[in-house]
Structure formats: structure tokens, C-alpha cells
Design a protein around this motif. Structure first.
Motif, PDB file in Angstrom:
ATOM      1  N   ASN A 138       0.843  -1.439   0.269  1.00 33.18           N
ATOM      2  CA  ASN A 138       0.082  -0.255   0.168  1.00 33.18           C
ATOM      3  C   ASN A 138       0.870   1.218  -0.339  1.00 33.18           C
ATOM      4  O   ASN A 138       0.301   2.317   0.094  1.00 33.18           O
ATOM      5  CB  ASN A 138      -1.097   0.243   1.889  1.00 33.18           C
ATOM      6  CG  ASN A 138      -1.792  -0.955   1.195  1.00 33.18           C
ATOM      7  OD1 ASN A 138      -2.604  -1.089   0.403  1.00 33.18           O
ATOM      8  ND2 ASN A 138      -1.745  -2.184   1.691  1.00 33.18           N
ATOM      9  N   ILE A 184       2.507   2.636   2.326  1.00 35.89           N
ATOM     10  CA  ILE A 184       2.563   3.618   3.281  1.00 35.89           C
ATOM     11  C   ILE A 184       3.353   4.451   3.501  1.00 35.89           C
ATOM     12  O   ILE A 184       4.405   3.139   4.677  1.00 35.89           O
ATOM     13  CB  ILE A 184       1.426   3.175   4.207  1.00 35.89           C
ATOM     14  CG1 ILE A 184       1.530   1.868   4.653  1.00 35.89           C
ATOM     15  CG2 ILE A 184       0.535   2.657   2.849  1.00 35.89           C
ATOM     16  CD1 ILE A 184      -0.005   1.322   5.411  1.00 35.89           C
ATOM     17  N   LEU A 212       2.109   1.856   9.972  1.00 36.04           N
ATOM     18  CA  LEU A 212       1.001   1.622  10.630  1.00 36.04           C
ATOM     19  C   LEU A 212       0.911   0.883  11.369  1.00 36.04           C
ATOM     20  O   LEU A 212       1.247   0.752  12.450  1.00 36.04           O
ATOM     21  CB  LEU A 212       1.204  -0.107   9.593  1.00 36.04           C
ATOM     22  CG  LEU A 212      -0.004  -1.721   9.727  1.00 36.04           C
ATOM     23  CD1 LEU A 212      -0.843  -1.276   9.290  1.00 36.04           C
ATOM     24  CD2 LEU A 212       0.787  -2.488   9.161  1.00 36.04           C
ATOM     25  N   TRP A 214     -10.952   5.617  11.379  1.00 33.25           N
ATOM     26  CA  TRP A 214     -10.870   4.550   9.830  1.00 33.25           C
ATOM     27  C   TRP A 214     -10.756   6.240   9.030  1.00 33.25           C
ATOM     28  O   TRP A 214     -10.282   6.196   7.946  1.00 33.25           O
ATOM     29  CB  TRP A 214     -13.435   4.016   9.917  1.00 33.25           C
ATOM     30  CG  TRP A 214     -13.749   5.473  10.278  1.00 33.25           C
ATOM     31  CD1 TRP A 214     -14.615   6.689   9.511  1.00 33.25           C
ATOM     32  CD2 TRP A 214     -14.573   5.389  11.927  1.00 33.25           C
ATOM     33  NE1 TRP A 214     -15.004   6.828  10.236  1.00 33.25           N
ATOM     34  CE2 TRP A 214     -15.541   6.208  11.694  1.00 33.25           C
ATOM     35  CE3 TRP A 214     -13.958   4.446  12.806  1.00 33.25           C
ATOM     36  CZ2 TRP A 214     -16.167   6.675  12.657  1.00 33.25           C
ATOM     37  CZ3 TRP A 214     -15.275   4.443  13.448  1.00 33.25           C
ATOM     38  CH2 TRP A 214     -15.510   5.515  13.914  1.00 33.25           C
ATOM     39  N   ASN A 216      -7.697   7.019   8.066  1.00 28.82           N
ATOM     40  CA  ASN A 216      -7.119   6.361   6.331  1.00 28.82           C
ATOM     41  C   ASN A 216      -7.708   6.682   5.542  1.00 28.82           C
ATOM     42  O   ASN A 216      -6.989   6.880   3.848  1.00 28.82           O
ATOM     43  CB  ASN A 216      -7.997   4.352   6.626  1.00 28.82           C
ATOM     44  CG  ASN A 216      -6.979   3.769   7.431  1.00 28.82           C
ATOM     45  OD1 ASN A 216      -6.196   3.680   7.814  1.00 28.82           O
ATOM     46  ND2 ASN A 216      -7.658   2.489   7.157  1.00 28.82           N
ATOM     47  N   ASP A 223      -6.417   9.861   3.289  1.00 20.71           N
ATOM     48  CA  ASP A 223      -5.201  10.428   2.841  1.00 20.71           C
ATOM     49  C   ASP A 223      -5.579  12.381   2.916  1.00 20.71           C
ATOM     50  O   ASP A 223      -4.861  12.744   2.950  1.00 20.71           O
ATOM     51  CB  ASP A 223      -4.357  10.408   1.686  1.00 20.71           C
ATOM     52  CG  ASP A 223      -4.269   8.931   1.945  1.00 20.71           C
ATOM     53  OD1 ASP A 223      -3.651   8.193   3.146  1.00 20.71           O
ATOM     54  OD2 ASP A 223      -4.174   8.178   0.403  1.00 20.71           O
ATOM     55  N   LYS A 229       1.781   8.433   4.716  1.00 25.12           N
ATOM     56  CA  LYS A 229       0.132   7.811   4.284  1.00 25.12           C
ATOM     57  C   LYS A 229       0.734   7.139   5.193  1.00 25.12           C
ATOM     58  O   LYS A 229       1.264   6.066   5.937  1.00 25.12           O
ATOM     59  CB  LYS A 229       0.584   7.301   3.278  1.00 25.12           C
ATOM     60  CG  LYS A 229      -0.034   7.709   1.634  1.00 25.12           C
ATOM     61  CD  LYS A 229      -0.054   7.248   0.491  1.00 25.12           C
ATOM     62  CE  LYS A 229      -1.246   6.129   0.886  1.00 25.12           C
ATOM     63  NZ  LYS A 229      -1.134   4.975  -0.669  1.00 25.12           N
ATOM     64  N   GLN A 230      -0.636   7.162   6.131  1.00 19.94           N
ATOM     65  CA  GLN A 230      -1.158   6.140   7.443  1.00 19.94           C
ATOM     66  C   GLN A 230      -2.060   5.136   7.214  1.00 19.94           C
ATOM     67  O   GLN A 230      -3.061   5.783   6.543  1.00 19.94           O
ATOM     68  CB  GLN A 230      -0.899   6.843   8.459  1.00 19.94           C
ATOM     69  CG  GLN A 230      -1.795   7.366   9.282  1.00 19.94           C
ATOM     70  CD  GLN A 230      -1.647   7.964  10.381  1.00 19.94           C
ATOM     71  OE1 GLN A 230      -2.618   8.510  11.317  1.00 19.94           O
ATOM     72  NE2 GLN A 230      -0.647   8.626  10.599  1.00 19.94           N
ATOM     73  N   ARG A 231      -2.222   4.190   8.183  1.00 18.85           N
ATOM     74  CA  ARG A 231      -3.417   3.215   7.890  1.00 18.85           C
ATOM     75  C   ARG A 231      -3.403   2.526   9.485  1.00 18.85           C
ATOM     76  O   ARG A 231      -1.964   2.345   9.748  1.00 18.85           O
ATOM     77  CB  ARG A 231      -3.461   2.400   6.823  1.00 18.85           C
ATOM     78  CG  ARG A 231      -3.413   2.823   5.882  1.00 18.85           C
ATOM     79  CD  ARG A 231      -4.442   2.666   4.858  1.00 18.85           C
ATOM     80  NE  ARG A 231      -4.717   3.751   3.927  1.00 18.85           N
ATOM     81  CZ  ARG A 231      -4.052   4.648   3.281  1.00 18.85           C
ATOM     82  NH1 ARG A 231      -4.091   5.217   4.322  1.00 18.85           N
ATOM     83  NH2 ARG A 231      -4.635   4.804   1.922  1.00 18.85           N
ATOM     84  N   VAL A 291      -5.191  -0.557  10.749  1.00 16.53           N
ATOM     85  CA  VAL A 291      -5.744  -1.447  10.615  1.00 16.53           C
ATOM     86  C   VAL A 291      -6.201  -2.633  11.888  1.00 16.53           C
ATOM     87  O   VAL A 291      -5.362  -2.394  12.565  1.00 16.53           O
ATOM     88  CB  VAL A 291      -4.327  -3.216  10.131  1.00 16.53           C
ATOM     89  CG1 VAL A 291      -4.783  -4.528   9.590  1.00 16.53           C
ATOM     90  CG2 VAL A 291      -4.475  -2.169   8.311  1.00 16.53           C
TER      91      VAL A 291
END
Length: 379
Positions: A152, A154, A157, A188, A191, A193, A241-243, A245
């Protein structure tokens, strides 16, 4: 009746937002282990202070990772129990484990932040993973995380862990905290951007070394008790970018072993999370009471349509709780039975942290006192 209508509409909007938002959070279970030949060195950095109860078993669970290109840097932050000895036993067990023993804390640092920074200074990996000394990994946690990070493209994470809390009231309090965290922080959105919402969870913050250095490392958040969250905020702020999960199937931590421990543990960051602002404290306490405690009391003090509206508000609260806390913690929905009591306990936690921090002129965290002057100082 006007307040009842506003409360109903508020929780209806929150429910729709949570229903759609939580479904956007992917589960680590569904992530492929395929790295496409990309096998960077991962530096797992653990700050440990008085973690004799868990440190050895926790790290041993991590050493079983199917992904092999990992180094562990365990930083003993001035422990007064047997933590240091156990860390050295781990060093002898596996050549990939290195230790650092800190005996004095320099000014301008919180202990944990300083320990993680010292671990970074000796790390060799292009990928850093900051975690705690009481977190347990499944054997494919790192490989799946790395796969998700690289595929992805990123920089950061973070995983939601399974909160393994046993006592009833401690679990009720923790699940309420997860409920509040979810609807207030809306994780959420991290996620997205384009959204300013950012996230970071101390049990598992995986970040590229390049991004970590770009935000100024832990030096830039040296006096933040909520360092895990602020690391995520810093990374999102510079456009990386971060996510987040869902990692409950792969990550487990006993956050607090009792309700008393939870209340004491949150002393350090509850007031900090409200930016040491008394207006924010009043706003938070009022908001929790009006939206989450008063609907229950209103069933006894109102009648007719107003009472019905508050009954609907409670139903909406339950549905939001099911969509948030029950997703973040296994079996959380049964603790909704004591929801208003949990809300009052959380209000007490906020008030207590604010009063104690103000009265003491700072926070007492893991045997070290940090003054408000230090905490508010920008690095």
C-alpha cells in the motif's frame, strides 16, 4: 424535548458514521504474506520499565515470527524489578536481541519516549516497529504487517490489539474507553489521505525510518505522555500515508489488570489528551453527561414523547457501542449493561486526572515526576 431530539439526532449521525467507517477498517487476518521478494530489516524497539511479569514471554512470542529479517532492541528504562535480568536472558537466548540499560533520565524527556529514541539510535533497520513489553504477537504478525505496508506504499501502520482484560469492571471500563475513542477519534478517518485525522497505538506502531526521521523522531514529542498517538499525528501532519488495521487476531495485550490500575494509569494522558485545557475538560465532562448518562436518568424524570425519544437514544447508543467497542474488543456488547456506570467512572477519571495534575503541578508516571512546565514545553 429539544434536548432529547438533539441527542437522538446526534447518536443517529454517529451510528451511520460508525457503521460505514468501521467497515472500512481492514483486518490483518485477510492480508497476504507475499512480500514479492522485498525483505527489509525490521527493528523492533521495546521500552520496558518494571515489566518482569510479561517481558520474557512477550518477546519470546515475537521471536517466533515467520519473518526472519528482524532485530530486537529492548531498552530497560531504569527498572527496579527483575526486568533487566530477564532482558539479558533473552539476549543469551537469541543473537538477534540486543539490550540497552538506562540508569538516568535526562531533562526534557519522558522515560518511555527517551527509551524508544535510544533504541532508534542503535537500530539498523529501514523499518521500525515500536511496541511495549507486555504485547504478545502471533507468528505471522510482522510478515503480514510488512506486506500491507509495502503493497500500500504507506509510511505508518498501526494495529488495534485484543485487550485481554479479565476483571468485570476493568473490562467494562476498557470497552467504554474503546467506544469513546472510536466515536470521538473516528479512527477510520486516519485511512483517508485527505483527512487531518491521525492515529497511533502504542502496542504496534510500524513506521519507515525515513518518515520517522522526517518528523523529528521522538525528540519532537519528547514530553508527550500520549506519544503513540502523537507519533501518528506528526506523520500525518507532514503529508505521509498512514493506515490503521484491525489486529485483534494477531496482537494481544493486558492493558490494565484492574479498574483501579486503569484509573491510575490514565492519570498521565487524560488531561494531556485535552491539551491541559480546563475549558476542554468542562466540555468533555458536560458532553459525556448529557449524551451518555442523562438519557438513562431521563427515563425516570421525563414522560410521554420526551421519554420515548430518550429510549430511542439509548437504543442508538447500544447500536453505536455494538459497531465500535464490540468490534474492537471481543464480547464487549455484554458490558453495555453497565454502560451509564462506566460513563460516570470515566467522568471521574477525567476529573481526577485534571485535579491531581493541577494540584501536584504535573504528573507522576512510573516513578518519575514531570512538571506541567516541562509537559507544556515545546521541544
Amino acid at each position: 424535548m429539544i434536548l432529547a431530539i438533539i441527542t437522538c439526532l446526534f447518536w443517529l449521525i454517529v451510528l451511520i458514521d460508525a457503521f460505514l467507517g468501521m467497515r472500512k477498517l481492514e483486518s490483518l487476518t485477510n492480508v497476504s504474506e507475499d512480500l514479492g521478494g522485498n525483505t527489509p530489516l525490521v527493528s523492533i524497539i521495546i521500552a520496558a520499565k518494571n515489566e518482569a511479569k510479561d517481558i520474557k514471554k512477550s518477546v519470546q512470542s515475537q521471536l517466533k515470527q515467520t519473518y526472519q529479517n528482524i532485530e530486537w532492541i529492548i531498552v530497560n528504562d531504569r527498572s527496579s524489578d527483575g526486568t533487566g535480568k530477564l532482558i539479558e536472558e533473552l539476549v543469551q537466548e537469541d543473537h538477534r536481541v540486543r539490550s540497552i540499560h538506562i540508569h538516568e533520565l535526562p531533562s526534557g524527556w519522558l522515560g518511555k519516549n527517551h527509551a524508544l529514541y535510544q533504541g532508534y539510535l542503535v537500530s539498523k533497520g529501514d523499518i521500525l516497529l515500536f511496541t511495549d513489553g507486555d504485547v504478545y504477537f502471533e507468528k505471522d504478525t510482522v510478515v503480514k504487517s510488512l506486506s500491507y505496508l509495502t503493497k500500500n506504499n504507506i509510511d505508518h501502520l498501526t494495529l488495534t490489539p485484543d485487550m485481554d482484560v479479565k476483571p468485570f469492571w476493568a473490562k467494562a471500563f476498557v470497552t467504554f474507553f474503546l467506544f469513546g475513542f472510536s466515536y470521538f477519534k473516528r479512527p477510520w478517518r486516519a485511512n483517508d489521505d485527505q483527512s487531518p485525522v491521525a492515529i497511533g497505538i502504542g502496542a504496534y506502531n510500524m513506521v519507515t525510518k525515513e518518515a520517522y526521521e522526517a518528523v523529528g523522531t521522538h525528540k519532537s514529542i519528547s514530553m508527550r505522555p500520549d506519544d503513540d498517538l502523537m507519533l501518528g499525528v506528526s506523520i500525518k501532519k507532514i503529508g505521509r500515508k498512514q493506515r490503521i488495521v484491525r489486529g485483534q487476531s494477531h496482537l494481544q495485550v493486558e492493558w490494565y489488570s484492574s479498574l483501579k490500575e486503569a484509573i491510575i494509569g490514565l492519570e498521565k494522558n487524560t488531561f494531556a489528551g485535552l491539551y491541559y485545557n480546563y475549558f476542554m475538560v468542562i466540555f468533555a465532562l458536560s458532553g459525556i453527561f448529557i449524551s451518555q448518562v442523562w438519557p438513562y436518568l431521563a427515563l425516570f424524570y421525563t414522560e410521554g414523547v420526551t421519554r420515548t425519544l430518550y429510549g430511542i437514544s439509548i437504543l442508538l447508543l447500544f447500536l453505536v457501542y455494538r459497531e465500535t467497542a464490540n468490534v474492537m474488543a471481543k464480547g464487549a456488547v455484554r458490558y453495555f449493561l453497565v454502560f451509564p456506570i462506566s460513563a460516570v467512572i470515566f467522568m471521574y477519571c477525567i476529573a481526577r486526572a485534571t485535579i491531581l495534575t493541577s494540584f501536584r503541578g504535573g504528573i507522576q508516571w512510573r516513578g518519575t515526576f514531570y512538571s506541567m512546565k516541562e509537559l507544556k514545553k515545546k521541544p
